[in-house]
Design a protein around this motif. Structure first.
Motif, short mmCIF file in Angstrom:
data_model
loop_
_atom_site.label_atom_id
_atom_site.label_comp_id
_atom_site.label_asym_id
_atom_site.label_seq_id
_atom_site.Cartn_x
_atom_site.Cartn_y
_atom_site.Cartn_z
N LYS A 1 -1.55 8.73 5.37
CA LYS A 1 -2.33 8.85 4.13
C LYS A 1 -3.37 9.96 4.24
O LYS A 1 -3.59 10.72 3.28
N TRP B 1 -0.08 4.07 8.85
CA TRP B 1 -0.21 4.40 7.42
C TRP B 1 -1.49 5.20 7.13
O TRP B 1 -1.49 6.14 6.35
N THR B 2 -2.59 4.85 7.79
CA THR B 2 -3.85 5.57 7.61
C THR B 2 -3.69 7.03 8.00
O THR B 2 -4.20 7.94 7.33
N SER C 1 -1.70 13.19 3.85
CA SER C 1 -1.31 13.35 2.44
C SER C 1 -2.51 13.75 1.59
O SER C 1 -2.40 14.56 0.66
N THR C 2 -3.66 13.15 1.88
CA THR C 2 -4.87 13.44 1.10
C THR C 2 -5.25 14.91 1.18
O THR C 2 -5.64 15.53 0.18
N GLU D 1 1.14 6.75 -6.73
CA GLU D 1 0.01 7.63 -7.04
C GLU D 1 0.42 9.09 -6.89
O GLU D 1 0.12 9.92 -7.74
N GLN E 1 0.72 3.98 -2.92
CA GLN E 1 0.41 5.38 -2.62
C GLN E 1 1.53 6.29 -3.10
O GLN E 1 1.29 7.35 -3.66
N HIS F 1 7.12 11.37 1.68
CA HIS F 1 6.79 10.04 1.16
C HIS F 1 8.05 9.23 0.89
O HIS F 1 8.10 8.01 1.16
N CYS G 1 4.27 11.73 10.04
CA CYS G 1 2.83 12.03 10.05
C CYS G 1 2.58 13.45 10.55
O CYS G 1 1.77 14.20 9.98
N ASN H 1 0.83 -1.21 0.00
CA ASN H 1 0.00 0.00 0.00
C ASN H 1 0.86 1.25 0.00
O ASN H 1 0.55 2.23 -0.68
N VAL H 2 1.92 1.20 0.80
CA VAL H 2 2.85 2.35 0.85
C VAL H 2 3.42 2.59 -0.54
O VAL H 2 3.47 3.72 -1.02
#
Length: 599
Positions: A255, A251-252, A258-259, A14, A11, A233, A210, A7-8
């Motif tokens: 993320k 990670w959540t 980041s979003t 992306e 992402q 990242h 984070c 997932n890392v």
């Protein structure tokens, strides 16, 4: 553990794609002059910083926008000064040559940097592949993993220190690295304390990342925040795993932070694109305005100046509007410039033609000035007056000339005319007084004639004749009174002659008849001789009447003068007819006398 790390990786991939889509939309610094742009280009060309494509493109676009504006201003100045559009040549620009030279240095610098980066990426790829092979060889058994732990940590540190690799290899390289790192950790037989310590350390590092990502939500510079996030990242990917039960949680959090940054970044450029579309609409509207003005008819210089002012105002408004979308920015500018060029080109042609017409009119007026100056000292008052009046009428038919020159020519022309007319007026001052006296004399005679109409006497005919002779001997009267006096004089004469002709003709016929006896006593042929004389007189009068009537048919009555002449001739014809009738009556009287004698 592998799912979270994948997932890392995904992402991170992306985020990289998002970065590539906005590469042409960096925040641009505003430059007001070409010198400012050139100074910044020199800093990049000769400094230690690496050229950034987005900034270089922005500098290039800004420079040529300013350069084109300057060239258009130079051309407009030339055309407004009356220059020939076909002969206009663009002057060489030293600053443009300097700009091109510095851009060539930057181009070489970027090319060299690109080669160095590509070489470095290839070298980094080899190094990371070598690290993967070494970790792969360590992850063969638990004992081997335990013995190689310190070497493994060193290899991880080396991996983190190695930077970019070719983009097309990055994802596959990272997956292989993570695969063998996970395998190595799974084979470790470290004691729980050491393992937990490693997990806690990684958790601490990722927590700080984070927090850093969350602070970026308040960064005023959206572009800077986005690029800082890319760095975070990269660091996140290089930190090892945390405890399995915390991996998804940390990670959540990362993320989510980041979003927020990515969303602000996306909204920023959506806003820019919307603004660019709005700018395109505004510029399109300005193009339509200029095109409409360019199509309007310009009847005179005032119309051209009015429309020029309108277009300059639109050009100033154009400068306040930002860029349109990149694919349309050049096209909309070319459309705007074409409409402006069309207008100013036709304006230059109009004023060129007008300048030629002014020169032609000036020559015509100079010729009239010379003619007037040649006549200004003349003493031939009547002939010269007519000539100068004709020159003045001709002057009115000649078109305009430039105001300053026109005023000078007019003053010269007027001075020459005034000099003559002032001299004429001074010479004719006595004449005008004499004309006023003549006017009073003729009015006095007219008054006497009018009195005869009301109070006729026996000798009125002789008195009228005396007054007529006096009237004819009196000289000119003022020109403005001439026609009115003429009509008044002849009206009263017509009334008198009408009365006098009837009564006089009757008296003359009676007198003639009474004298016939005396004529007959002179001899047998006396009456016949008198009759022959009267017959000749009759035919003569008849011929004269016919001649006058024929002449009357050729006269033009369009003017006052022509009309007055006709009236005078009609009076003469009438008098001749009265005389002819009297002569005819005398002949009849002789015939009657002969008849009586025969009996």
């Amino acid at each position: 553990m592998m799912d979270s790390q994948d997932n890392v990786l995904e992402q991170g991939q992306e985020v990289t794609n998002v970065e590539e889509t906005v590469v042409d939309n960096v925040t641009a610094k505003v430059y007001n002059t070409m010198e400012d742009v050139l100074e910044r280009i020199k800093e990049i060309a000769h400094g230690d910083e690496n050229p950034v494509k987005e900034e270089i493109d922005h500098l290039k676009t800004t420079f040529y926008k300013l350069h084109i504006a300057e060239r258009e201003a130079q051309q407009k100045e030339y055309l407004d000064a009356g220059g020939d559009p076909e002969k206009y040549q663009m002057r060489p620009s030293e600053i443009e040559e300097a700009f091109k030279a510095e851009m060539n240095i930057i181009k070489e610098k970027r090319a060299k940097l690109f080669q160095e980066q590509e070489s470095e990426k290839q070298e980094n790829l080899k190094k990371k592949l070598d690290i993967i092979e070494k970790i792969k060889s360590m992850a063969t058994s638990p004992d081997e993993a335990n013995r190689s732990f310190q070497q493994f940590k060193q290899l991880q540190q080396q991996w983190r220190e190695i930077k970019a690799v070719p983009a097309e290899k990055a994802s596959e390289l990272w997956r292989n690295y993570q695969l063998y790192v996970e395998q190595f950790y799974d084979l470790l037989k470290l004691n729980s304390e050491a393992r937990e310590y490693d997990f806690r350390k990684n958790l601490e590092l990722k927590t700080k990342l984070c927090e850093a990502a969350e602070k970026l939500a308040d960064e005023p510079d959206v572009i800077s925040a986005f690029h800082q996030l890319q760095e975070l990242h990269q660091q996140y990917r290089e930190i090892g795993p945390v405890a399995k039960d915390l991996r998804e949680q940390i990670w959540t959090r990362f993320k989510a932070a980041s979003t927020i940054v990515n969303k602000r970044h996306q909204q920023h450029f959506e806003g820019l694109r919307a603004q660019e579309e709005e700018n395109l609409s505004k510029k399109t509207a300005l193009c339509e305005k200029v095109e409409a003005i360019a199509q309007e008819e310009n009847k005179n210089a005032s119309d051209w100046e009015k429309h020029t002012k309108q277009i300059i105002e639109i050009q100033n408004e154009w400068k306040t509007i930002g860029f349109a979308p990149q694919k349309m920015n050049v096209k909309i500018f070319e459309r705007f410039r074409a409409a402006c060029d069309d207008f100013f080109g036709r304006k230059a042609e109009y004023f060129k033609t007008m300048k030629e017409r002014f020169a032609e009119n000036a020559e015509k007026k100079r010729a009239l000035v010379e003619k007037a100056q040649a006549l200004q000292d003349s003493t031939d008052w009547k002939s010269t007056s007519d000539k100068l009046i004709a020159l003045q009428k001709e002057w009115k038919t000649i078109g305009m000339v430039p105001k300053k020159l026109g005023d000078q020519l007019w003053n010269d022309f007027l001075s020459a005319c005034n000099k003559f007319f002032e001299a004429r007026n001074a010479a004719n001052a006595g004449t005008r007084n004499e004309e006023r006296a003549n006017l009073e004399s003729k009015r006095s005679i007219i008054a006497q004639l009018k009195d005869f109409v009301e109070n006729a006497t026996d000798d009125v005919q002789e008195k009228v004749q005396e007054l007529v002779e006096q009237y004819q001997q009196i000289g000119h009267v003022p020109y403005k009174e001439k026609d009115k006096l003429y009509k008044e004089y002849h009206d009263v004469l017509d009334k008198l002659y009408k009365e006098l002709n009837i009564s006089t003709a009757r008296r003359r016929l009676d007198s003639f008849k009474s004298n016939l006896k005396n004529v007959a006593k002179r001899g047998e042929d006396a009456l016949d001789n008198e009759r022959s004389r009267l017959m000749r007189r009759y035919e003569q009068l008849k011929q004269e009447i016919q001649t006058y009537e024929n002449n009357l048919g050729f006269l033009n009555v369009s003017s006052k003068k022509g009309n007055s002449l006709i009236d005078e001739m009609n009076r003469k014809v009438q008098k001749l007819k009265d005389d002819m009738q009297l002569t005819f009556d005398k002949i009849k009287a002789i015939d009657a006398e002969n008849t009586e004698d025969g009996e």
